[in-house]
Design a protein around this motif. Structure first.
Motif, short mmCIF file in Angstrom:
data_model
loop_
_atom_site.label_atom_id
_atom_site.label_comp_id
_atom_site.label_asym_id
_atom_site.label_seq_id
_atom_site.Cartn_x
_atom_site.Cartn_y
_atom_site.Cartn_z
N GLN A 289 0.83 -1.20 0.00
CA GLN A 289 0.00 0.00 0.00
C GLN A 289 0.86 1.25 0.00
N LEU A 290 1.93 1.23 0.77
CA LEU A 290 2.85 2.37 0.81
C LEU A 290 3.50 2.58 -0.55
N LYS A 291 3.92 1.50 -1.19
CA LYS A 291 4.53 1.60 -2.51
C LYS A 291 3.52 2.14 -3.53
N TRP A 292 2.26 1.68 -3.44
CA TRP A 292 1.21 2.14 -4.35
C TRP A 292 0.95 3.64 -4.15
N ALA A 293 0.83 4.08 -2.90
CA ALA A 293 0.58 5.50 -2.62
C ALA A 293 1.71 6.36 -3.17
N ASN A 294 2.94 5.90 -3.01
CA ASN A 294 4.08 6.64 -3.52
C ASN A 294 4.05 6.71 -5.05
N ALA A 295 3.71 5.61 -5.69
CA ALA A 295 3.63 5.59 -7.15
C ALA A 295 2.52 6.52 -7.65
N MET A 296 1.38 6.54 -6.97
CA MET A 296 0.29 7.42 -7.38
C MET A 296 0.67 8.89 -7.23
N LEU A 297 1.40 9.22 -6.19
CA LEU A 297 1.86 10.60 -6.03
C LEU A 297 2.77 10.99 -7.19
N LYS A 298 3.65 10.08 -7.60
CA LYS A 298 4.55 10.37 -8.71
C LYS A 298 3.79 10.53 -10.02
N ILE A 299 2.72 9.75 -10.20
CA ILE A 299 1.94 9.82 -11.43
C ILE A 299 1.08 11.08 -11.46
N LEU A 300 0.43 11.40 -10.35
CA LEU A 300 -0.54 12.49 -10.34
C LEU A 300 0.04 13.87 -10.07
N SER A 301 1.18 13.95 -9.42
CA SER A 301 1.74 15.26 -9.09
C SER A 301 1.98 16.14 -10.31
N PRO A 302 2.54 15.65 -11.41
CA PRO A 302 2.72 16.51 -12.58
C PRO A 302 1.39 17.05 -13.12
N GLN A 303 0.34 16.26 -13.03
CA GLN A 303 -0.97 16.71 -13.51
C GLN A 303 -1.49 17.87 -12.65
N VAL A 304 -1.26 17.79 -11.36
CA VAL A 304 -1.71 18.86 -10.47
C VAL A 304 -0.95 20.14 -10.77
#
Length: 81
Positions: A61-76
């Motif tokens: 879950q921690l690895k998934w949350a970190n990956a989602m932050l990396k994916i979504l941060s540029p969009q934000v």
């Protein structure tokens, strides 16, 4: 199309900053439980087995949350306010 991508990115990412520290805290709790269970007698050793089964899921879950932050941060950052 995924529901995740229909939500404005700023709103979607706002849920993730809390997810990573929470998962990290739970991971620490599992580690402490496992270490404590190893230090005591047999009845509490069940805690070590529980931690051994549950801790890997928490790390995923921690690895998934970190990956989602990396994916979504540029969009934000690119999303017009």
């Amino acid at each position: 199309m995924s529901v995740l991508w229909r939500t404005p990115p700023a709103r979607t990412v706002s849920t993730f900053p809390a997810a990573a520290p929470q998962a990290a805290g739970v991971s620490l709790d599992w580690e402490l439980l496992a270490q404590g269970a190893q230090a005591v007698e047999e009845p509490a050793r069940q805690g070590a087995g529980l931690a051994g089964r549950c801790h890997p899921q928490t790390l995923r879950q921690l690895k998934w949350a970190n990956a989602m932050l990396k994916i979504l941060s540029p969009q934000v950052l690119a999303y017009p306010a």
